[in-house]
Design a protein around this motif. Structure first.
Motif, mmCIF file in Angstrom:
data_model
loop_
_atom_site.group_PDB
_atom_site.id
_atom_site.type_symbol
_atom_site.label_atom_id
_atom_site.label_comp_id
_atom_site.label_asym_id
_atom_site.label_seq_id
_atom_site.Cartn_x
_atom_site.Cartn_y
_atom_site.Cartn_z
ATOM 1 N N UNK A 184 3.462 53.972 -30.658
ATOM 2 C CA UNK A 184 3.376 54.310 -31.770
ATOM 3 C C UNK A 184 2.710 55.756 -32.011
ATOM 4 N N UNK A 186 0.869 58.194 -34.043
ATOM 5 C CA UNK A 186 -0.062 58.230 -35.339
ATOM 6 C C UNK A 186 -0.087 59.681 -35.905
ATOM 7 N N UNK B 260 -13.261 60.836 -42.222
ATOM 8 C CA UNK B 260 -13.118 62.364 -42.352
ATOM 9 C C UNK B 260 -12.111 62.409 -43.679
ATOM 10 N N UNK B 262 -9.397 64.430 -44.702
ATOM 11 C CA UNK B 262 -8.222 65.169 -44.136
ATOM 12 C C UNK B 262 -8.132 66.598 -44.840
ATOM 13 N N UNK B 265 -10.905 68.538 -43.828
ATOM 14 C CA UNK B 265 -10.569 69.051 -42.297
ATOM 15 C C UNK B 265 -9.689 69.884 -42.139
ATOM 16 N N UNK B 266 -8.442 69.993 -42.797
ATOM 17 C CA UNK B 266 -7.453 70.894 -42.700
ATOM 18 C C UNK B 266 -7.698 72.201 -43.077
ATOM 19 N N UNK B 272 -9.002 69.573 -34.216
ATOM 20 C CA UNK B 272 -8.883 68.349 -34.593
ATOM 21 C C UNK B 272 -9.149 67.514 -32.987
ATOM 22 N N UNK B 273 -9.173 68.220 -32.172
ATOM 23 C CA UNK B 273 -9.444 67.767 -30.752
ATOM 24 C C UNK B 273 -10.752 66.716 -30.891
ATOM 25 N N UNK B 274 -10.935 65.543 -30.461
ATOM 26 C CA UNK B 274 -12.015 64.857 -30.559
ATOM 27 C C UNK B 274 -12.260 64.124 -31.876
ATOM 28 N N UNK B 275 -11.471 64.540 -32.951
ATOM 29 C CA UNK B 275 -11.368 63.620 -34.306
ATOM 30 C C UNK B 275 -10.879 62.506 -33.841
ATOM 31 N N UNK B 276 -11.613 61.370 -34.275
ATOM 32 C CA UNK B 276 -10.889 59.955 -34.341
ATOM 33 C C UNK B 276 -11.363 59.179 -35.601
ATOM 34 N N UNK B 380 -4.051 52.308 -33.314
ATOM 35 C CA UNK B 380 -2.921 52.949 -33.667
ATOM 36 C C UNK B 380 -3.017 54.456 -33.093
ATOM 37 N N UNK B 381 -4.328 54.858 -33.197
ATOM 38 C CA UNK B 381 -4.356 56.239 -32.459
ATOM 39 C C UNK B 381 -3.900 56.057 -31.056
ATOM 40 N N UNK B 383 -1.531 54.512 -29.907
ATOM 41 C CA UNK B 383 -0.290 54.055 -29.783
ATOM 42 C C UNK B 383 -0.028 52.797 -29.323
ATOM 43 N N UNK B 483 -4.948 58.833 -40.920
ATOM 44 C CA UNK B 483 -4.756 60.277 -41.461
ATOM 45 C C UNK B 483 -3.424 60.485 -41.963
#
Ligand SMILES: Cc1cc2nc3c(=O)[nH]c(=O)nc-3n(C[C@H](O)[C@H](O)[C@H](O)COP(=O)(O)OP(=O)(O)OC[C@H]3O[C@@H](n4cnc5c(N)ncnc54)[C@H](O)[C@@H]3O)c2cc1C
Ligand code: SF4
Ligand code: SF4
Lengths: 258, 676
Positions: A184, A186, B260, B262, B265-266, B272-276, B380-381, B383, B483
């Protein structure tokens, strides 16, 4: 090993409808990566984990850049997107011609992975045409892949028969949805893909003659699109569960289903 | 101190200081093992104080001194109260004596332990000593005879309890010896010591100074062993839990941590690297949540009330928290995330219904459901989710609803019912947020239909978004796509703002929580009410007539988790139920805050986990046991789950299941708004 994955930007078919006046409403539909191509992307991403380099090729409108980010999120090094106004009227032959140009420019590749069929056009022609243009073997409908050395073992389902084919690399292989279960992706994973990984090119940059892609110059043309009413009925059975079951069985037998 | 050399006296203070230093050192080791530095802890507390500690203090007061949650279990609650209350009183008594003896009395000649106050204090302290003995006795009985799985008799625990018992017993013995040496006229006030004196009179006859001194030393040693050792080891919860309660006190029930914002953040255009949004291993958690995990006392209360656990799903919130705590304190070997290392099974985190029953029960204020969602976020992040969940997320993206039905069909039923869109009726007082279930599910449409009829009858000016309504993504958030949820929220809030919407009514508690509380935490403010609240107030204002008679037999009400426990709406639905069924309304055993769950929460409506029984089946059986022939609810998911359970109830068709709005509309003889 270098892998090229074909990923097509398609409208979501579940959101396509005909307007009250009978026109096909594709433009408003949300877009995405062709579902079959996700399996190719997943497979390539797994091979990348063991050292392969993965490039994505696509032909599509400018909005497809967003779709490329999603495709890249599976795990690929970069994507090349070719586009232009002509795409709206393109046919499989033209698509394959442009994809072949990308393959030559970015190549050489050991393996080209594609989806078996696109959800919108549904021609299942592009991968074969591409193989012909690149002069490589083509195997359609992989349900399993075993990549090793100079060849690849492809398992494919032909009706009730499972066939195993060994093919020398380089080769074009189209994959089915039985191949794997794509991870999936995200929202955060897509957002993390930098836009710089998507390179947009036009026909001239690929050394192709734009005139050859003008609507009149293409070999096929969609001349009409019509809604087809499929007859589906439904009938509610009422009563006690046992009665309903008996009645249902009788009806199914009557239809010759049971 | 009679009968003791003066040096003893000052030695106590030296010992006290040593003991406090040892306790502080042990405690420091304890929190450091959980990866929390005392500096962070101090900083956190300072921050809390600067933000206005009122709320935190009130919560700590109620939970620690009022023992609010601890008291809910009769045996454990009484035991805990006896030990905690008695120890507290004895400590206070001792401090008062020390203050008078060595400070106010010595330097200012002021004494306050006089007269009746002194006598009452003496009696209270005797009572406390007996209470402490009783409490320790109950604890020993529980650990040795009742033996709940969560409790054992670890050596440190045995030492701690033994120290308490010795302290109390020797205290009474000392009192008795003093009475025998210096008889007083008021010895009935020190009744417990007096009884001990009566008992030992034949044995000792007269006071033996050596015996007195030895007893005194044992008494003081026991007190110091407890204070210096036990409070920072076996009974460290005495320090950890109140601190954790203070740190967690501002969290609303079911509120998820924002990893965060969003939008910010945007906007900041940051990398965004390292953001979890979740965590792969407990060691990645911030100190506050590490401290929280370390505070678990393994009491098992969460497990007892967990509907997932009751249905035989592979989840016990207690075991889950303990596994995370264990891994935090001594990480197991192996590479990868906590699932790869075998700390937890993914089925455990997917079994959770986000019902909040555990968190409401936890005396240590641990956020089990929130922690579970954070592990889902990680999955989920990565996958790493199965096809059913991936499909829900994909369908949300494509069709703007989790059911995978075309977005353009959302408005079909409403259009047929003649409900105006906000474009058609821009002056509407309320925006009716219909939600996915009633927009697409034939059965759940009945709820919307009833709400529409009621609002029309009461003359409420309302409109819907129509085709531009889309899933709020409550399920998406619970599945862990934070996100995606925030992205969706920003877009939906924009749509609502563009129509000038401020007041919203919804019949879906999942939408209520999302549009209300969750949006507020993302700085998007809307006034959202549940239909039960609005309809109840329309009844109260006389804008809706009161129904006459009810022939549906006993009516009961199932509190939806998101409406009751997580939003605090208990009375409005009961008011509705009572106006429909009057005297025929019966409460379920587990009602209001203690409500069970229908089994759909935490996105569980959309996928399956291994289980022995269904959560909805257990709940329906409870309603049947209460003799209900109609089960009312106020959530389209509960409706669907419970109705399904009723259809497949053992012994044939179970009770009727309906939404409160449907029952009221029916009782008022209203036609369905439209029945496509
Ligand atoms: C009414 C109508 C309108 C259309 N409008 C558009 C439009 O606006 N834009 C548009 O792009 N197409 C449009 N198409 C589809 C277009 O005609 C097809 O893309 C083209 O004919 C290729 O055939 P196919 O999609 O059936 O490919 P198939 O041969 O079915 O595709 C098989 C596989 O080849 C690869 N592949 C195919 N095409 C591409 C591609 N473009 N890029 C990367 N990989 C690819 C994929 O891996 C795919 O899984 C439209 C079709 C119709 C009927
Ligand atoms: S999480 Fe809370 S309720 Fe559960 S065992 Fe730990 S302290 Fe007890
Ligand atoms: S939120 Fe509900 S289902 Fe989840 S662990 Fe807590 S009690 Fe169990």
């Amino acid at each position: 090993m270098r892998i090229l994955v074909l990923a097509k930007h398609v409208p979501d078919t579940t959101e396509i409808r005909f307007s009250p006046t009978g026109e096909l409403m594709v433009r408003q539909a949300p877009t995405k990566v062709n579902d079959y191509d996700r399996h190719a992307l997943e497979e390539a991403s797994r091979l990348r984990e063991s050292g392969a380099e993965v490039v994505i090729a696509s032909v599509g409108p400018p909005e497809a850049a967003k779709t490329m980010k999603e495709a890249l999120a599976y795990g690929a090094d970069r994507a090349v997107l070719a586009g232009g106004a002509w795409v709206a009227d393109a046919d499989p032959e033209a698509m394959a011609e442009v994809l072949a140009a990308i393959a030559r420019r970015e190549g050489p590749f050991d393996l080209v992975l594609a989806g078996d069929v696109s959800e919108d056009g549904y021609n299942a022609l592009v991968p074969g045409l591409l193989a012909a243009k690149l002069g490589t073997p083509y195997v359609r409908g992989a349900t399993a892949l075993g990549v090793g050395g100079a060849s690849v073992k492809v398992t494919r389902l032909v009706g009730d028969v499972e066939e195993e084919v060994e093919v020398a690399l380089p080769a074009v292989i189209s994959v089915t949805r039985l191949l794997n279960s794509p991870r999936v992706i995200s929202t955060m994973a897509v957002m993390k893909v930098p836009m710089s990984k998507v390179e947009t090119v036009d026909l001239a940059e690929l050394g192709l003659d734009p005139a050859a892609f003008a609507p009149g110059a293409l070999s096929t043309r969609v001349s009409a699109v019509r809604p087809v009413q499929s007859k589906r009925g439904n009938e509610m059975l009422r009563g006690e569960p046992a009665e309903i079951a008996a009645e249902l069985a009788a009806k199914l037998r009557g239809m010759g289903v049971l | 101190m009679p009968g003791l050399p003066g040096a003893f006296h000052w030695l106590i203070y030296v010992a006290l200081v040593v003991c406090l230093v040892v306790a502080a050192w042990l405690f420091n080791r304890r929190v450091r093992a959980a990866g929390v530095s005392p500096a962070e802890l101090a900083h956190g507390l300072r921050e809390l104080a600067s933000k206005g500690p009122g709320e935190a203090l009130a919560v700590v007061g109620a939970e620690v001194f009022g023992q609010r949650r601890v008291r809910r279990r009769p045996y454990a609650g009484l035991m805990h109260l006896l030990i905690f209350g008695s120890y507290g009183m004895l400590t206070l008594g001792t401090v008062l004596i020390a203050v008078q003896h060595d400070f106010t009395g010595r330097f200012f000649g002021v004494t306050f332990l006089n007269g009746n106050f002194y006598l009452v204090e003496k009696a209270l302290l005797d009572t406390a000593a007996l209470g402490l003995l009783a409490g320790v006795g109950m604890a020993a009985w529980r650990r040795l005879a009742i033996r709940p799985v969560t409790l054992g008799a670890r050596p440190t625990v045995v030492v701690a309890y033994a120290a308490l018992a010795v302290m109390a017993a020797t205290g009474l013995l000392l009192e008795a010896m003093r009475e025998l040496a210096y008889p007083v006229s008021w010895s009935h006030w020190t009744y417990a010591g007096h009884l001990v004196a009566l008992a030992i009179t034949p044995l000792v006859g007269r006071l033996n100074l050596g015996a007195y001194q030895a007893t005194w030393v044992v008494h003081v040693l026991a007190a110091f062993i407890f204070m210096g050792g036990a409070l920072a080891t076996a009974l460290d919860h005495v320090v950890l839990v109140p601190l954790n309660i203070a740190l967690q006190s501002s969290r609303a029930p079911g509120e998820l941590r924002l990893p965060f914002n969003l939008a910010e953040l945007l906007e900041s255009g940051g990398d965004l690297e390292g953001v979890s949004s979740g965590f792969a291993n407990p060691s990645e958690l911030d100190w506050k949540r590490r401290f929280m995990l370390a505070s678990c006392v393994n009491c098992g209360r969460c497990e007892e009330v967990c509907p997932a656990n009751a249905a035989g799903r592979p989840l016990s919130p207690r075991k889950l928290v303990q596994a995370l705590k264990g891994d935090l304190l001594s990480p197991s070997d192996g590479a990868g995330d906590l699932f790869a290392r075998g700390v937890l099974d993914t089925d455990a985190v997917w079994s959770c219904l986000s019902c909040g029953a555990c968190a409401r029960e936890c005396p240590a204020f641990i956020d089990q459901p929130g922690t579970i969602v954070e592990m889902r976020r990680h999955l989920v992040e990565e996958g790493n989710v199965d096809e059913a969940k991936a499909l829900v997320l994909a369908q949300l993206e494509r069709n703007q609803n989790p059911l995978g039905l075309p977005s353009y069909q959302r408005f079909a039923r409403l259009a047929e019912a003649g409900v105006p869109t906000i474009e058609e009726n821009p002056g509407a007082e309320y925006l009716y947020w219909v939600g996915c279930m009633s927009s697409y599910d034939q059965r759940a449409w009945g709820v919307a239909s009833a709400v529409i009829s009621l609002l029309r009858l009461a003359g409420v000016n309302f409109a819907v978004l129509g085709e531009s309504e889309r899933c709020l993504g409550e399920c998406q958030r619970k599945l862990g796509d934070e996100a995606g949820f925030q992205m969706r929220s920003m877009e939906i809030a924009e749509t609502l703002r563009s129509h000038g919407v401020t007041k919203i009514v919804t019949h879906c508690p999942h939408c209520l929580v999302t549009l209300g509380r969750d949006y507020r935490s993302l700085d998007m403010e809307f006034q959202v009410v549940h239909h039960s609240e609005l309809v109840q107030s329309l009844l109260a204002q006389g804008r809706l007539p009161t129904p006459k008679s009810w022939e549906g037999g006993k009516l009961t009400y199932h509190d939806p988790c998101n409406l009751g426990r997580l939003s605090g709406v208990f009375d409005a639905p009961r008011g509705l139920a009572a106006s429909v069924a009057g005297e025929s309304f019966v409460e379920l055993e587990r009602s209001r805050e203690k409500s069970f769950c229908c089994g759909a929460g935490g996105s569980n409506y959309f996928y399956k986990v291994p289980a022995q029984e269904s959560v909805s089946g257990l709940r329906l059986a409870e309603a049947q046991a209460a003799g209900a022939s109609t089960v009312a609810t106020a959530c389209p998911f509960c409706l669907s789950m419970l109705e399904d359970a009723a259809r497949t109830a053992p012994g044939g068709q179970g009770p009727r299941v309906a939404d409160l709005a449907e029952l009221l509309a029916e009782a008022l003889g209203l036609e369905a708004a439209a029945a496509p």
